[in-house]
Design a protein around this motif. Sequence first.
Motif, PDB file in Angstrom:
ATOM      1  N   PRO A  68     -34.975  71.161 -67.848  1.00 24.36           N
ATOM      2  CA  PRO A  68     -33.528  71.291 -67.626  1.00 24.36           C
ATOM      3  C   PRO A  68     -32.929  69.984 -67.129  1.00 24.36           C
ATOM      4  CG  PRO A  68     -34.726  72.214 -65.773  1.00 24.36           C
ATOM      5  CD  PRO A  68     -35.759  71.833 -66.800  1.00 24.36           C
ATOM      6  N   LEU A  69     -31.622  69.961 -67.030  1.00 24.40           N
ATOM      7  CA  LEU A  69     -30.940  68.797 -66.472  1.00 24.40           C
ATOM      8  C   LEU A  69     -31.306  68.653 -65.000  1.00 24.40           C
ATOM      9  CD1 LEU A  69     -27.385  69.240 -68.064  1.00 24.40           C
ATOM     10  CD2 LEU A  69     -29.139  67.572 -68.716  1.00 24.40           C
ATOM     11  N   PRO A  70     -31.274  67.439 -64.464  1.00 23.13           N
ATOM     12  CA  PRO A  70     -31.608  67.233 -63.052  1.00 23.13           C
ATOM     13  C   PRO A  70     -30.685  68.026 -62.139  1.00 23.13           C
ATOM     14  CG  PRO A  70     -31.509  65.143 -64.224  1.00 23.13           C
ATOM     15  CD  PRO A  70     -30.968  66.170 -65.153  1.00 23.13           C
ATOM     16  N   PRO A  71     -31.193  68.451 -60.990  1.00 26.99           N
ATOM     17  CA  PRO A  71     -30.336  69.196 -60.059  1.00 26.99           C
ATOM     18  C   PRO A  71     -29.237  68.322 -59.470  1.00 26.99           C
ATOM     19  CG  PRO A  71     -32.431  68.634 -59.014  1.00 26.99           C
ATOM     20  CD  PRO A  71     -32.554  68.256 -60.463  1.00 26.99           C
ATOM     21  N   GLN A  72     -28.107  68.924 -59.182  1.00 30.43           N
ATOM     22  CA  GLN A  72     -27.016  68.219 -58.521  1.00 30.43           C
ATOM     23  C   GLN A  72     -27.227  68.344 -57.016  1.00 30.43           C
ATOM     24  OE1 GLN A  72     -24.635  66.416 -60.268  1.00 30.43           O
ATOM     25  NE2 GLN A  72     -26.006  66.927 -61.958  1.00 30.43           N
ATOM     26  N   SER A  73     -27.909  67.366 -56.455  1.00 32.36           N
ATOM     27  CA  SER A  73     -28.291  67.451 -55.049  1.00 32.36           C
ATOM     28  C   SER A  73     -28.316  66.063 -54.431  1.00 32.36           C
ATOM     29  CB  SER A  73     -29.681  68.098 -54.925  1.00 32.36           C
ATOM     30  OG  SER A  73     -30.189  67.966 -53.616  1.00 32.36           O
ATOM     31  N   ASP A  74     -27.935  66.006 -53.148  1.00 38.17           N
ATOM     32  CA  ASP A  74     -28.023  64.747 -52.408  1.00 38.17           C
ATOM     33  C   ASP A  74     -29.468  64.411 -52.074  1.00 38.17           C
ATOM     34  OD1 ASP A  74     -25.269  64.457 -52.446  1.00 38.17           O
ATOM     35  OD2 ASP A  74     -24.982  65.435 -50.497  1.00 38.17           O
ATOM     36  N   ASN A  75     -30.370  65.368 -52.264  1.00 36.80           N
ATOM     37  CA  ASN A  75     -31.785  65.163 -51.965  1.00 36.80           C
ATOM     38  C   ASN A  75     -32.603  64.961 -53.236  1.00 36.80           C
ATOM     39  OD1 ASN A  75     -30.852  65.831 -49.388  1.00 36.80           O
ATOM     40  ND2 ASN A  75     -32.802  66.729 -48.822  1.00 36.80           N
ATOM     41  N   TYR A  76     -31.976  64.360 -54.236  1.00 33.65           N
ATOM     42  CA  TYR A  76     -32.637  64.089 -55.514  1.00 33.65           C
ATOM     43  C   TYR A  76     -32.182  62.720 -55.997  1.00 33.65           C
ATOM     44  CZ  TYR A  76     -33.978  64.528 -60.448  1.00 33.65           C
ATOM     45  OH  TYR A  76     -34.521  64.317 -61.695  1.00 33.65           O
ATOM     46  N   ALA A  77     -33.141  61.883 -56.408  1.00 35.77           N
ATOM     47  CA  ALA A  77     -32.800  60.557 -56.924  1.00 35.77           C
ATOM     48  C   ALA A  77     -33.781  60.176 -58.018  1.00 35.77           C
ATOM     49  CB  ALA A  77     -32.818  59.519 -55.810  1.00 35.77           C
ATOM     50  N   VAL A  78     -33.340  59.345 -58.936  1.00 31.69           N
ATOM     51  CA  VAL A  78     -34.172  58.873 -60.033  1.00 31.69           C
ATOM     52  C   VAL A  78     -34.642  57.454 -59.725  1.00 31.69           C
ATOM     53  CG1 VAL A  78     -34.232  58.260 -62.489  1.00 31.69           C
ATOM     54  CG2 VAL A  78     -33.039  60.327 -61.736  1.00 31.69           C
ATOM     55  N   VAL A  79     -35.938  57.210 -59.931  1.00 34.49           N
ATOM     56  CA  VAL A  79     -36.519  55.885 -59.695  1.00 34.49           C
ATOM     57  C   VAL A  79     -37.167  55.382 -60.982  1.00 34.49           C
ATOM     58  CG1 VAL A  79     -36.881  56.157 -57.221  1.00 34.49           C
ATOM     59  CG2 VAL A  79     -38.616  57.004 -58.810  1.00 34.49           C
ATOM     60  N   GLY A  80     -37.513  54.096 -60.974  1.00 28.15           N
ATOM     61  CA  GLY A  80     -38.087  53.492 -62.171  1.00 28.15           C
ATOM     62  C   GLY A  80     -39.586  53.290 -62.083  1.00 28.15           C
ATOM     63  N   GLY A  81     -40.013  52.068 -61.741  1.00 25.00           N
ATOM     64  CA  GLY A  81     -41.420  51.717 -61.772  1.00 25.00           C
ATOM     65  C   GLY A  81     -42.230  52.278 -60.620  1.00 25.00           C
ATOM     66  N   ASN A  82     -43.555  52.078 -60.700  1.00 31.40           N
ATOM     67  CA  ASN A  82     -44.473  52.627 -59.709  1.00 31.40           C
ATOM     68  C   ASN A  82     -44.286  52.023 -58.319  1.00 31.40           C
ATOM     69  OD1 ASN A  82     -45.771  54.391 -61.488  1.00 31.40           O
ATOM     70  ND2 ASN A  82     -47.182  52.824 -62.180  1.00 31.40           N
ATOM     71  N   LEU A  83     -44.067  50.719 -58.243  1.00 29.20           N
ATOM     72  CA  LEU A  83     -43.904  50.087 -56.938  1.00 29.20           C
ATOM     73  C   LEU A  83     -42.641  50.583 -56.243  1.00 29.20           C
ATOM     74  CD1 LEU A  83     -44.972  46.408 -57.747  1.00 29.20           C
ATOM     75  CD2 LEU A  83     -46.281  48.140 -56.497  1.00 29.20           C
ATOM     76  N   GLU A  84     -41.570  50.726 -57.000  1.00 28.16           N
ATOM     77  CA  GLU A  84     -40.328  51.264 -56.434  1.00 28.16           C
ATOM     78  C   GLU A  84     -40.551  52.684 -55.932  1.00 28.16           C
ATOM     79  OE1 GLU A  84     -35.771  52.541 -57.706  1.00 28.16           O
ATOM     80  OE2 GLU A  84     -37.142  51.758 -59.228  1.00 28.16           O
ATOM     81  N   THR A  85     -41.245  53.480 -56.736  1.00 26.96           N
ATOM     82  CA  THR A  85     -41.507  54.870 -56.359  1.00 26.96           C
ATOM     83  C   THR A  85     -42.308  54.938 -55.061  1.00 26.96           C
ATOM     84  OG1 THR A  85     -41.548  55.480 -58.699  1.00 26.96           O
ATOM     85  CG2 THR A  85     -42.457  57.066 -57.138  1.00 26.96           C
ATOM     86  N   ARG A  86     -43.346  54.140 -54.976  1.00 28.92           N
ATOM     87  CA  ARG A  86     -44.184  54.151 -53.770  1.00 28.92           C
ATOM     88  C   ARG A  86     -43.383  53.730 -52.542  1.00 28.92           C
ATOM     89  NH1 ARG A  86     -49.238  50.308 -53.937  1.00 28.92           N
ATOM     90  NH2 ARG A  86     -47.672  48.748 -53.395  1.00 28.92           N
ATOM     91  N   ASN A  87     -42.572  52.700 -52.689  1.00 27.72           N
ATOM     92  CA  ASN A  87     -41.760  52.244 -51.557  1.00 27.72           C
ATOM     93  C   ASN A  87     -40.795  53.329 -51.080  1.00 27.72           C
ATOM     94  OD1 ASN A  87     -42.986  49.741 -51.629  1.00 27.72           O
ATOM     95  ND2 ASN A  87     -41.378  48.781 -52.861  1.00 27.72           N
ATOM     96  N   LYS A  88     -40.199  54.048 -52.022  1.00 23.99           N
ATOM     97  CA  LYS A  88     -39.277  55.130 -51.656  1.00 23.99           C
ATOM     98  C   LYS A  88     -40.019  56.255 -50.933  1.00 23.99           C
ATOM     99  CE  LYS A  88     -35.419  53.616 -53.623  1.00 23.99           C
ATOM    100  NZ  LYS A  88     -34.201  53.291 -52.842  1.00 23.99           N
TER     101      LYS A  88
END
Length: 302
Positions: free
Chosen positions: A193-213
Amino acid sequence: MTTKPHQAPSLLTRKRKQAGLASSAALLLAAVLTGCAGSAQADSSTLQASGSTTVAPVASDAAEALKSRGLKITVATQGGSAGGISQLAAKQIQVALSSKPLSDEDRKTNPNTDFVTTQIGADAVGIIITKEVADGGVKNLTKDQVKGLFEGTITNWSQVGGPDLKVFVYDKEPGRGTREVLDKFVYGKGKPPLPPQSDNYAVVGGNLETRNKLESTRGSIAPLSTGFIEGRDGLVAVPLDGVAPTLENVASSKYPMTRPLFMITDGQPKGAVKEYIDYLLAPEGQKLLPVHGYLTRQQMGL
């Protein structure tokens, strides 16, 4: 392999001790092309590879090793797996790095490209949570629970046996190999489904960015290559339906989010491209995979 219940199951800890701990970020930066992989100003004698942030550390290590043979290879991570495949089809690069298999749609969209895939190894995608959440009681997640977390119907970790703490989801952007593995596990051949409309949801890119988040956000969860959390005590790869991403479970494909790692070319590899890929398939090149927490072809029975 036996793991402590509150720690991330280590995919290749023994292998990493043998190969020596390497910094993925440092090795990647040493070989990353500072500009666009398809730049018109690029040196025509330089072989260009781009794509998956999962494959890139191994591809960069190989590029560095091949300098002594006179090969000039630059490695970038523009757009992840899907970006690499698109750049290859546009003749901007010679090798696409992909942590997802080619789809029928990829071939249909690019009918003039003779995609040839070469598997160099394999990886496990983990559902990564923070140690605080794991210590608070989340020792396993079912497929339905993962679905609820990423769709936003489960918003507090107490709903899945964890602490009274809000869930923050870091999801991968569409086209990333990691995201496709997650979608296949949760939805099979169905469409997410489409992503939820939530302030507690964000889209990230690469692995290093994901790990840092993940490391900077309490109560966070994200899909991420398990190799990228080796040695990170604050992050845990939670078992899925009772199966942890151990070496044995990934090699046997018992763990449900196992994926191949590919080098993709337009036609059969030739010249410098063939030398590059052959190096990664040879024993010397295969030794690079465990350094980053991945499985070799031999471990996968290839």
